[in-house]
Design a protein around this motif. Structure first.
Motif, PDB file in Angstrom:
ATOM      1  N   PHE B  12       0.818  -1.220   0.000  1.00  0.00           N
ATOM      2  CA  PHE B  12       0.000   0.000   0.000  1.00  0.00           C
ATOM      3  C   PHE B  12       0.853   1.271   0.000  1.00  0.00           C
ATOM      4  O   PHE B  12       0.646   2.182  -0.771  1.00  0.00           O
ATOM      5  CB  PHE B  12      -0.961   0.012   1.193  1.00  0.00           C
ATOM      6  CG  PHE B  12      -1.870   1.200   1.172  1.00  0.00           C
ATOM      7  CD1 PHE B  12      -3.019   1.197   0.386  1.00  0.00           C
ATOM      8  CD2 PHE B  12      -1.572   2.348   1.903  1.00  0.00           C
ATOM      9  CE1 PHE B  12      -3.856   2.307   0.335  1.00  0.00           C
ATOM     10  CE2 PHE B  12      -2.403   3.467   1.859  1.00  0.00           C
ATOM     11  CZ  PHE B  12      -3.547   3.442   1.075  1.00  0.00           C
ATOM     12  N   CYS B  13       1.839   1.321   0.896  1.00  0.00           N
ATOM     13  CA  CYS B  13       2.671   2.531   0.918  1.00  0.00           C
ATOM     14  C   CYS B  13       4.146   2.180   0.759  1.00  0.00           C
ATOM     15  O   CYS B  13       4.531   1.011   0.782  1.00  0.00           O
ATOM     16  CB  CYS B  13       2.427   3.349   2.192  1.00  0.00           C
ATOM     17  SG  CYS B  13       3.398   2.845   3.627  1.00  0.00           S
ATOM     18  N   GLY B  14       4.972   3.198   0.658  1.00  0.00           N
ATOM     19  CA  GLY B  14       6.400   3.028   0.396  1.00  0.00           C
ATOM     20  C   GLY B  14       7.176   2.317   1.486  1.00  0.00           C
ATOM     21  O   GLY B  14       8.370   2.053   1.318  1.00  0.00           O
ATOM     22  N   LEU B  16       6.510  -0.742   2.399  1.00  0.00           N
ATOM     23  CA  LEU B  16       6.541  -2.139   1.957  1.00  0.00           C
ATOM     24  C   LEU B  16       6.845  -3.107   3.109  1.00  0.00           C
ATOM     25  O   LEU B  16       7.775  -3.923   3.004  1.00  0.00           O
ATOM     26  CB  LEU B  16       7.564  -2.339   0.835  1.00  0.00           C
ATOM     27  CG  LEU B  16       7.253  -1.758  -0.542  1.00  0.00           C
ATOM     28  CD1 LEU B  16       8.356  -2.122  -1.528  1.00  0.00           C
ATOM     29  CD2 LEU B  16       5.913  -2.254  -1.093  1.00  0.00           C
ATOM     30  N   CYS B  17       6.095  -3.019   4.175  1.00  0.00           N
ATOM     31  CA  CYS B  17       6.274  -3.938   5.308  1.00  0.00           C
ATOM     32  C   CYS B  17       6.137  -5.376   4.811  1.00  0.00           C
ATOM     33  O   CYS B  17       5.124  -5.719   4.214  1.00  0.00           O
ATOM     34  CB  CYS B  17       5.217  -3.668   6.367  1.00  0.00           C
ATOM     35  SG  CYS B  17       5.208  -1.954   6.920  1.00  0.00           S
ATOM     36  N   ASP B  18       7.157  -6.181   5.066  1.00  0.00           N
ATOM     37  CA  ASP B  18       7.115  -7.541   4.508  1.00  0.00           C
ATOM     38  C   ASP B  18       6.924  -8.593   5.599  1.00  0.00           C
ATOM     39  O   ASP B  18       7.383  -9.718   5.473  1.00  0.00           O
ATOM     40  CB  ASP B  18       8.359  -7.833   3.656  1.00  0.00           C
ATOM     41  CG  ASP B  18       9.603  -8.096   4.487  1.00  0.00           C
ATOM     42  OD1 ASP B  18       9.652  -7.633   5.652  1.00  0.00           O
ATOM     43  OD2 ASP B  18      10.522  -8.775   3.992  1.00  0.00           O
ATOM     44  N   ALA B  35      -0.586  -5.547   9.786  1.00  0.00           N
ATOM     45  CA  ALA B  35      -0.791  -4.429   8.848  1.00  0.00           C
ATOM     46  C   ALA B  35      -1.404  -3.247   9.599  1.00  0.00           C
ATOM     47  O   ALA B  35      -2.178  -3.425  10.536  1.00  0.00           O
ATOM     48  CB  ALA B  35      -1.708  -4.857   7.712  1.00  0.00           C
ATOM     49  N   CYS B  36      -1.038  -2.037   9.191  1.00  0.00           N
ATOM     50  CA  CYS B  36      -1.638  -0.839   9.786  1.00  0.00           C
ATOM     51  C   CYS B  36      -3.016  -0.636   9.141  1.00  0.00           C
ATOM     52  O   CYS B  36      -3.349  -1.312   8.174  1.00  0.00           O
ATOM     53  CB  CYS B  36      -0.734   0.366   9.548  1.00  0.00           C
ATOM     54  SG  CYS B  36      -0.810   0.988   7.870  1.00  0.00           S
ATOM     55  N   PRO B  37      -3.827   0.275   9.667  1.00  0.00           N
ATOM     56  CA  PRO B  37      -5.165   0.473   9.093  1.00  0.00           C
ATOM     57  C   PRO B  37      -5.151   0.723   7.586  1.00  0.00           C
ATOM     58  O   PRO B  37      -6.020   0.231   6.870  1.00  0.00           O
ATOM     59  CB  PRO B  37      -5.698   1.688   9.862  1.00  0.00           C
ATOM     60  CG  PRO B  37      -4.985   1.629  11.176  1.00  0.00           C
ATOM     61  CD  PRO B  37      -3.626   1.060  10.887  1.00  0.00           C
TER      62      PRO B  37
HETATM   63  S1  SF4 Z   1       1.328  -1.997   6.661  1.00  0.00           S
HETATM   64 FE1  SF4 Z   1       0.925   0.212   6.681  1.00  0.00          FE
HETATM   65  S2  SF4 Z   1       2.960   1.110   6.842  1.00  0.00           S
HETATM   66 FE2  SF4 Z   1       3.259  -0.995   6.192  1.00  0.00          FE
HETATM   67  S3  SF4 Z   1       3.311  -0.899   3.956  1.00  0.00           S
HETATM   68 FE3  SF4 Z   1       1.202  -1.324   4.552  1.00  0.00          FE
HETATM   69  S4  SF4 Z   1       0.264   0.702   4.604  1.00  0.00           S
HETATM   70 FE4  SF4 Z   1       2.465   1.046   4.674  1.00  0.00          FE
END
Ligand code: SF4
Ligand SMILES: [Zn+2]
Lengths: 543, 422
Positions: B12-14, B16-18, B35-37
């Motif tokens: 979703f965002c930069g 890139l939580c793996d 995962a965050c909201p």
């Molecule tokens: S879990 Fe949240 S912070 Fe991590 S990549 Fe997804 S949107 Fe970004």
């Protein structure tokens, strides 16, 4: 099936030095005449022409994080060379750092068929491999930087050499690498504290190890793993006046173990640090000659634009401050670092002229052509497209003298170049541009024209002007297909990525996993690159 | 029966939580642990069922949709390929190839976020490090014109303020956090120092910092900040061990733009004479950094590239999509994995509405309403694997957690390319 008929063949690996001979190709390989039906084979008339194996470059920065940062940083460089799309072929741009397809096209058009990417940190090797897949025609591989790797330094500190060896094997497999690269061992880690290492006994902060121990550990690990290529070393104090002493000391420190020292032009300076560099080519050439297990490539300077890019991040910082150029730096977690600085080499700069002279001196002083290879450390000392010009300078004493007259007076005064009368023969050129590097890379099917070799072959019109001759081959054949005719690309196909996968004790993975949990921001499971993600490839055996 | 997939990457965002654990049952995602909201929304809201492509609002077969798309693109004199920030690098590579073959303009969503970062970078360069170095070493963090507490919600815990590394074993307590912004954001509330500057004064403040570092003296307020506060910040920057300034659209999209970024890059570089210091963009969409990378290695330039002359040309302001559209210089658009109608200024959006457009995306968005051809493709990172580049340019594998039934962007682009050739 193809027959290359009646050419003067230079195949130094097989002791063939300019004899008229036919070469037969079938199924992408070189075969004996009996294996082909001469009626059915396509015949290429090479009479009066020179036939060599395809060129092999063992040190060139063509892909990955640093090369791409160089492209992004310098739109001015991309504007220097553009190529339009024609039919099937892609467009591209970039003089010192060509875009990916253009890189493949330019190498092929110059008769080169195998190129080793000189450095990638394993963390970003996935990027390097993505770019390599977009470099068509040539075969390629990646050297993986390990000289500042936390896991390895920790093992050395604790005397756990088997663990270090298993880790190196794991790392090469995970990154789909070809060999071990060492860049300024310990110096890049110290740079993360704003420091560097100056000599082989300096301590690496936080690890209690020294550059000497890192070098010797990795050289031994290479032997134990039976990797095809020895550790590929960019030593200490690159670019600094007076660094020849440390270069000689580092060469000697290998104590009879195989090693390759890259772009030694940058490592062969006399004089005092901070002062005008003097040539120490004699000293370094002598050390190379006296240590038969050592090979080198030169990193010849070409006047004109270049883009410096290296994992030696502290070097790039000081270069950028010295010349006031834009600077790119990237510190990489647990592994490495890197930097990029654009630079133009000028004849009217006494330092640049001296560097130019030192490179040629090294070529001419190191007598055994099997131990010195042609590179410009592309694009650090200049783009690979300048190789034909270097060849002309090596083969043609008069041309060399003419070029010497153009350099800065101060550089002339210090140079021994006018005293060096040697002229390379075609056979010696075949050695330093294909047979030698292929042998040193441990590529059994490359760099020669014997039965069973990959059918990567270049045919040159035998011109008086060697720069012209080597810039525009008459025929280039890759994997048995004609890809270049009269210096022009006529066929695009994919090359292969060459990698090694030495075996190791799987138990090591538990330790590596723990290391990942503590030190990385990428999970252990997502780090290794699967073979199917690097495109067409070839796994080399380690034996 | 549900299955749990570990080490899944959220694109979703930069960040890139793996490390996401995704639980799947009957091709629906039930949970996305860690995962965050923002990320959770992406995982839970995606419906992977096969959808018919639409041409002029009517459901059609895929072949028909592909030829309609190819038709639009081949008829156009000046097609624009836009977006790419949420697709995989594999698809991005195909998109550049298509642009090359069509003689099109190609541009990423950086046109409305970090394109000025590219321009600043080309002016002075930039010193950066990977997020793992931030975690391991950084003792001073500056967040300038960005709000990770809302936009990059796990940045603090995984990489920066609260992360624990080998030189920062106590996490937040081992670091000083400074926020520079024009308003008290959620991120500002967590900072050790919040420097609220007047809107449009970023450039002045950055220049003053550079001047002070160079030894000049400043005794008047700058950007509404008393000079003492600026001097204190300079002192903190010069004496930290490993400092990182993250910046966002508050810097790149306000007065000064690329010059602001050049200034913060130059500041970061100059501080390296005292200590280690870095300035890094907070990239928004999951693979917008990859779009820069891919377009660069294939063309030589990171965005705003035109192939109209047969070779790549770079044209900031000339081939940036917002400008191309606002000047009505394009007559067809292929939108890939993005939503320009939601983010473009009115004039650009109006032209996009006027010209034939193709939308290739896994979900319906504002741009669906103006697209003449809609190709509902798979979602990389959920039902298709691929590669993406984190905001620090580290490439990360996107896993798939279920068998796909939809075509991928890559497959669609290849089919369009075939159809265009005919
Ligand atoms: S879990 Fe949240 S912070 Fe991590 S990549 Fe997804 S949107 Fe970004
Ligand atoms: Zn190199």
């Amino acid at each position: 099936m193809i027959g290359i008929i009646g050419g003067r063949v230079f195949d130094p690996m097989n002791g063939i030095n300019g004899t008229i001979q036919d070469i037969w190709i079938k199924g992408g390989k070189i075969v004996s005449q009996e294996e082909v039906d001469p009626q059915k084979a396509r015949r290429i008339d090479a009479s009066g022409q020179v036939v060599m194996p395809g060129g092999v470059d063992l040190h060139s920065h063509i892909s990955g994080a640093k090369a791409n940062a160089g492209r992004k940083l310098c739109p001015e460089d991309s504007r220097r060379l553009i190529r339009a799309r024609t039919g099937f072929f892609r467009s591209g741009s970039g003089y010192t750092v060509p875009s990916t397809h253009l890189t493949g096209y330019l190498y092929a058009e110059m008769g080169y068929t195998t190129v080793m990417e000189a450095a990638s940190a394993p963390l970003v090797a996935r990027h390097t491999h993505e770019e390599l897949q977009d470099i068509p025609i040539i075969d390629k591989g990646v050297l993986i930087t390990m000289g500042n790797n936390h896991f390895i330094m920790k093992c050395i500190q604790n005397g756990e050499m088997e663990k270090a060896r298993d880790y190196v094997a794991w790392l090469l497999e995970a990154s789909k690498g070809f060999g071990i690269k060492i860049v300024n061992p310990g110096g890049v880690e110290n740079w993360k504290y704003g420091k560097n290492v100056q000599n082989l006994e300096d301590e690496v902060i936080g690890f209690g190890v020294t550059p000497r121990r890192i070098l010797s550990a990795l050289a031994r690990i290479r032997e134990e793993l039976k990797l095809p290529h020895p550790p590929h070393i960019h030593g200490l104090s690159l670019g600094r006046s007076g660094n020849a002493d440390i270069t000689v000391e580092t060469i000697k420190s290998m104590e009879g173990i195989d090693a390759h020292f890259c772009h030694i032009q940058f490592m062969s300076y006399g004089g005092k640090p901070g002062e005008f560099p003097k040539s120490a080519a004699v000293k370094v050439a002598q050390a190379v000659t006296e240590n038969p297990h050592i090979t080198v490539d030169v990193g010849q300077v070409l006047f004109g634009p270049a883009t410096t890019m290296t994992s030696d991040a502290p070097f790039e910082f000081s270069l950028s401050r010295k010349i006031g150029a834009k600077w790119v730096n990237n510190d990489l977690e647990s592994e490495s670092g890197g930097g990029v600085v654009p630079l133009t080499y000028k004849r009217n700069d006494p330092v640049h002229s001296t560097m130019w002279s030192i490179g040629l001196e090294l070529f001419l002083l190191i007598e055994d052509p099997w131990r010195v290879y042609l590179t410009t450390d592309h694009p650090n000392a200049g783009p690979f497209s300048g190789y034909p010009e270097v060849i002309r300078m090596l083969m043609d004493r008069d041309f060399r003298a003419q070029e010497f007259e153009k350099i800065h007076k101060k550089a002339m005064k210090n140079s021994i170049l006018p005293e060096l009368n040697r002229e390379y023969t075609l056979n010696e050129i075949a050695i330093i541009t294909r047979a030698g590097p292929a042998k040193r890379l441990g590529l059994k099917n490359k760099g020669h024209l014997g039965v069973g070799a990959d059918a990567d072959i270049t045919v040159y019109a035998n011109l008086e002007n060697k720069a012209e001759m080597f810039a525009h081959p008459a025929w280039v054949i890759k994997d048995g297909e004609v890809v270049v005719r009269d210096g022009k690309l006529i066929r695009e196909q994919l090359g292969r990525t060459l990698y090694v996968s030495p075996s190791y004790e799987k138990a090591i993975e538990k330790d590596i996993r723990a290391h990942f949990d503590n030190s990385y921001t990428v999970s252990f499971e997502n780090y290794p690159i699967a073979p199917e993600h690097i495109g067409p490839s070839e796994k080399l055996t380690c034996d | 029966m549900s299955a749990v997939f570990e080490n899944v990457t959220c694109k979703f965002c930069g960040c890139l939580c793996d490390d996401i654990a995704v639980e799947v049952e009957d091709r629906r995602i039930l949970k996305a642990k860690r995962a965050c909201p923002n990320g959770l929304g992406m995982f839970l809201n995606y419906d992977p069922t096969l959808q018919s492509p639409l041409v002029e609002g009517k459901e059609v077969e895929w072949d028909e949709a592909v030829s309609a798309a190819a038709d639009i693109l081949s008829r156009a004199d000046s097609p624009l390929i836009y977006g790419l920030s949420s697709t995989s690098s594999e698809a991005q590579r195909k998109a550049v190839e298509l642009a090359d073959r069509l003689g099109a303009i190609i541009d990423s969503t950086s046109s409305v976020c970090h394109f000025p970062t590219t321009l600043g970078f080309q002016m002075v360069g930039g010193a950066a490090c990977t997020l793992g170095e931030v975690k391991a070493r950084a003792d001073l963090l500056i967040f300038w014109g960005c709000n990770p507490m809302e936009a990059h919600m796990r940045h603090f815990t995984r990489y920066s303020a609260n992360a624990k590394g080998f030189l920062t074993p106590n996490g937040r307590r081992d670091r000083t956090v400074v926020v520079v912004d024009v308003r008290p954001t959620k991120t500002a509330k967590t900072a050790d120092r919040f420097l609220q500057i007047e809107p449009g004064t970023d450039y002045e403040v950055l220049t003053s910092l550079r001047a002070l570092i160079k030894g000049k003296d400043i005794n008047e307020p700058v950007g509404g900040l008393p000079s003492e506060q600026i001097k204190e910040l300079v002192q903190m920057m010069k004496t930290c061990r490993y400092g990182v300034a993250f910046f966002g659209m508050g810097l790149t999209m306000t007065a000064g733009r690329g010059y602001n970024v050049a200034e913060i890059f130059a500041l970061g570089a100059e501080l390296n004479q005292y200590t280690r210091f870095f300035a890094m963009p907070m990239r928004g969409h999951g693979n917008v950094a990859g779009a820069d990378q891919v377009i660069t290695w294939l063309s030589g330039y990171p965005a705003a590239v035109s192939f109209a002359r047969g070779y790549p040309q770079f044209g900031p302001g000339e081939f940036t999509s917002v400008d191309v559209l606002a000047r009505r210089e394009t007559d067809a658009a292929l939108i890939i994995a993005s939503d320009p109608m939601a983010h473009f200024p009115r004039k650009a959006a109006e032209h996009l509405e006027r010209i034939p457009a193709i939308l290739m995306a896994p979900v319906t968005n504002c741009s669906s309403q103006v697209a003449n051809v809609i190709l509902p493709t798979a979602c990389y990172g959920i039902d298709a694997p691929g590669t993406a580049y984190r905001m620090d340019n580290v490439p990360i594998r996107l896993r798939s957690v279920m068998q796909k039934v939809r075509p991928t962007d890559e497959e669609m682009l290849m089919r369009i390319m075939e159809a265009v050739k005919q």
